[in-house]
Design a protein around this motif. Structure first.
Motif, PDB file in Angstrom:
ATOM      1  N   ASN A  11      -4.589  -6.772  -5.751  1.00 33.78           N
ATOM      2  CA  ASN A  11      -4.216  -5.356  -5.739  1.00 33.78           C
ATOM      3  C   ASN A  11      -5.364  -4.547  -6.329  1.00 33.78           C
ATOM      4  O   ASN A  11      -5.857  -4.872  -7.409  1.00 33.78           O
ATOM      5  N   SER A  17      -4.777   8.156  -3.060  1.00 32.74           N
ATOM      6  CA  SER A  17      -4.193   8.558  -1.785  1.00 32.74           C
ATOM      7  C   SER A  17      -3.590   9.946  -1.955  1.00 32.74           C
ATOM      8  O   SER A  17      -3.553  10.496  -3.064  1.00 32.74           O
ATOM      9  N   PRO A  43      -0.958   6.601   3.839  1.00 33.88           N
ATOM     10  CA  PRO A  43      -1.534   5.294   3.486  1.00 33.88           C
ATOM     11  C   PRO A  43      -2.995   5.136   3.903  1.00 33.88           C
ATOM     12  O   PRO A  43      -3.346   4.229   4.662  1.00 33.88           O
ATOM     13  N   SER A  56      -6.844   5.192   1.960  1.00 34.26           N
ATOM     14  CA  SER A  56      -7.488   5.228   0.653  1.00 34.26           C
ATOM     15  C   SER A  56      -8.642   6.221   0.652  1.00 34.26           C
ATOM     16  O   SER A  56      -9.447   6.254   1.582  1.00 34.26           O
ATOM     17  N   ARG A  67      -2.592   4.681  -6.569  1.00 34.42           N
ATOM     18  CA  ARG A  67      -1.681   3.623  -6.130  1.00 34.42           C
ATOM     19  C   ARG A  67      -2.432   2.294  -6.060  1.00 34.42           C
ATOM     20  O   ARG A  67      -3.654   2.243  -6.182  1.00 34.42           O
ATOM     21  N   LYS A 114      -3.492  -0.863  -3.800  1.00 34.53           N
ATOM     22  CA  LYS A 114      -3.687  -1.248  -2.406  1.00 34.53           C
ATOM     23  C   LYS A 114      -3.875  -2.755  -2.318  1.00 34.53           C
ATOM     24  O   LYS A 114      -4.621  -3.347  -3.103  1.00 34.53           O
ATOM     25  N   ASN A 162      -7.121  -7.094   6.362  1.00 35.65           N
ATOM     26  CA  ASN A 162      -7.254  -5.808   5.664  1.00 35.65           C
ATOM     27  C   ASN A 162      -7.060  -4.617   6.606  1.00 35.65           C
ATOM     28  O   ASN A 162      -6.737  -3.518   6.152  1.00 35.65           O
ATOM     29  N   ASP A 205      -3.315  -0.457   5.408  1.00 31.26           N
ATOM     30  CA  ASP A 205      -3.064   0.985   5.411  1.00 31.26           C
ATOM     31  C   ASP A 205      -2.488   1.470   6.733  1.00 31.26           C
ATOM     32  O   ASP A 205      -2.322   2.672   6.938  1.00 31.26           O
TER      33      ASP A 205
END
Length: 600
Positions: free
Chosen positions: A80, A85, A134, A136, A160, A162, A290, A294
């Protein structure tokens, strides 16, 4: 001329009347207001106090930190990372369309398609809820927005966590990925537990262990000003983080196999036989997990979806292939145990077997000559199994292979596993509504016909053979207690005889994997090559050079080592790889040797 006198009219009384009437109206009005105020103050005090507090005090959800995922040596596979965001509260946004346009001007690099998708989504959701876009923002973008925040009422910069996958493509099919909670997800989850969270495990271990990885949300009561900014925290119940997940997989072996299989459509599964722990779980080609965290754009997803190499398919547990000759050792073992052959019985192989005016060819067209059961394993003599299968029948072959996990789910702690096909007379009647033909038994005896397996099933069957009949459920979670049982053994010598045939297949010049295994020193590998046809030859000669690459045979190899005290069992399938001894065996043997010399 005389003066006339007219008396003056008195206007004082009407004025006083109007004054008293006005005063009465004022008194009545104020009396009503006072009465109403008293009524509200004493009879609805609690109600309006709550409403007033609601304007000043709000309750915020604290999302839990998602549990991390580690390999067997503690290397992190899912982490994490704190990022910035933008959070949107629609009831505080005067004009959502204008705000979206202004954001696009402020950040030209933001994907307009994703912004539009997000805008459409929050229009369907309650106005009072806060939703995080969502995507970054880097530190520079966050600073730019902070400087222009006054132009975006209802939109706040939010910190947040991610989800990040450090090994990207290497672990995509193993670990899986998280993604935005969909309407389908909402139907199956506890919504209270997911307040303040917009991600959920979508595939792989992220999905299977979602319940323990997610954690429990916390709550925070805060005092805010008219713009919604937090002035102070009044009360806080911390969130409970999700549990970390420690895996049996060694990422070094995973990477090694991925590199060996690079550029191929293939899969490899390695298991520690004595524990059922999965050491490697590889499917190639792969994709970067990855991309999904998002939310992947339609164009990016369509690129993956339409890729002819099919990177989204998890071939390790969902790919289904004919097992080819990799099932011969188990069929041979069953024939010995049930008395359908002996260690000394021999047949003559001219390169084909005739049945009902049809020739079933051996892979070596000139034949192997006089052959016993052990040589049929070492040199993979098809003819021996053609003849023996007619004596056994398809249902006996089915009953021999079924205890080794063919035609059934392994029960692995990973979603989406396929069960393959293990044919029988009953299966064909139920599936095709037709009787079974003896000619189908002949081709089934060498792992062709209706037979389908997954690489995971093959690795599990090989592990059971390595364990001399001990069946342990394969698994990824390190501290999981797997189920286990022992297959009945009539004669232990039969097992060792078959395993010695697999050893000779790798370590003697006649063996189909000899060219790959002859350099191995210090320990023995027991292995079996396999070649699976992609299409029916109809008695025609297979000439690889004359066929399209997609029509080449699949290459397979199964093995375990050290042969008499195994610590690894492996299966490899290379789509359209040609002969198993030429393509799959070298990769598997290099992986086994790497494991023995570098990782043990």
């Amino acid at each position: 001329m005389g003066n006339s006198w007219t008396p003056k009219k008195n206007n004082s009384w009407p004025f006083k009347q109007r004054l008293w009437i006005a005063l009465a109206v004022i008194l009545i009005t104020f009396s009503g207001l006072i009465t109403r105020m008293v009524y509200l103050q004493y009879h609805h005090y609690e109600t309006y106090l709550g409403l007033a507090e609601g304007n000043r005090i709000s309750v915020q959800v604290i999302p839990p930190e998602r549990g991390k995922i580690f390999d067997r040596q503690g290397r992190i596979l899912a982490d994490n990372r704190p990022v910035f965001s933008l959070s949107f509260t629609r009831e505080r946004i005067p004009n959502l369309a204008e705000s979206i346009n202004d954001l696009q001007v402020l950040f030209p690099d933001l994907d307009p398609e994703r912004l539009e998708q997000f805008a459409q989504r929050i229009l369907r959701l309650p106005r009072h809820q806060t939703h995080v876009f969502p995507v970054s923002l880097n530190e520079q973008q966050a600073a730019v927005f902070a400087a222009h925040n006054h132009k975006f009422p209802g939109i706040q910069l939010t910190a947040r966590q991610k989800r990040v996958y450090p090994f990207g493509e290497t672990t995509a099919h193993l670990v899986g990925y998280v993604g935005r909670i969909s309407e389908q997800d909402m139907a199956r989850i506890d919504r209270a537990r997911y307040r303040g969270t917009d991600i959920i495990g979508k595939s792989g271990l992220e999905r299977f262990y979602e319940s323990s990885l997610h954690g429990q949300p916390g709550l925070r009561r805060v005092e805010t000003n008219a713009r919604g900014r937090v002035i102070r925290i009044l009360e806080q119940i911390p969130a409970t983080p999700g549990e970390d997940l420690h895996l049996t997989v060694d990422i070094r072996l995973q990477q090694f196999l991925e590199q060996e299989l690079a550029g191929r459509r293939a899969a490899a599964v390695a298991i520690e036989p004595s524990t059922g722990q999965i050491l490697a779980f590889v499917s190639t080609p792969s994709y970067d997990a990855n991309l999904f965290v998002d939310g992947i754009s339609h164009s990016e997803y369509n690129t993956l979806l339409n890729d002819p190499e099919r990177p989204l398919i998890n071939r390790a547990s969902r790919g289904q292939y004919p097992p080819g000759s990799t099932t011969k050792p188990i069929t041979a073992l069953g024939a010995l145990e049930l008395g359908f052959t002996t260690m000394t019985e021999r047949i003559f192989d001219p390169g084909y077997f005739e049945f009902q005016d049809r020739r079933y060819h051996n892979w070596r067209r000139e034949g192997h000559g006089w052959t016993d059961l052990k040589r049929s394993i070492v040199e993979s003599v098809d003819t021996f199994y053609y003849k023996m299968s007619l004596d056994m029948g398809i249902d006996t072959i089915h009953d021999i292979l079924a205890p080794f996990g063919f035609g059934a789910l392994t029960g692995v702690d990973h979603p989406g596993e396929q069960m393959g096909i293990l044919p029988s007379q009953a299966w064909k009647r139920a599936t095709h509504g037709q009787p079974w033909f003896r000619g189908e038994t002949i081709i089934s005896s060498i792992g062709q016909g209706y037979n389908l397996v997954t690489p995971l099933q093959l690795a599990q069957a090989t592990s059971i053979l390595a364990n001399r009949g001990k069946v342990i459920t394969p698994h990824f979670k390190r501290d999981l207690e797997p189920t286990m049982h022992q297959l009945p053994i009539r004669n232990r010598q039969n097992w060792e005889y078959v395993i010695n045939g697999m050893i000779d297949s790798v370590h003697t010049p006649r063996g189909t994997a000899w060219s790959s295994g002859r350099h191995i020193q210090g320990y023995k590998i027991a292995g079996k090559t396999g070649t699976a046809q992609v299409f029916s030859l109809n008695d025609q000669l297979y000439v690889e050079e004359e066929l399209d690459k997609r029509l080449h045979n699949h290459a397979l190899f199964v093995a375990f080592a050290p042969a008499h005290q195994p610590n690894i069992a492996i299966s490899i399938i290379v789509e359209n790889g040609g002969g198993g001894g030429r393509t799959a065996a070298p990769i598997a043997i290099r992986a086994i040797d790497y494991y023995q010399r570098e990782l043990r």
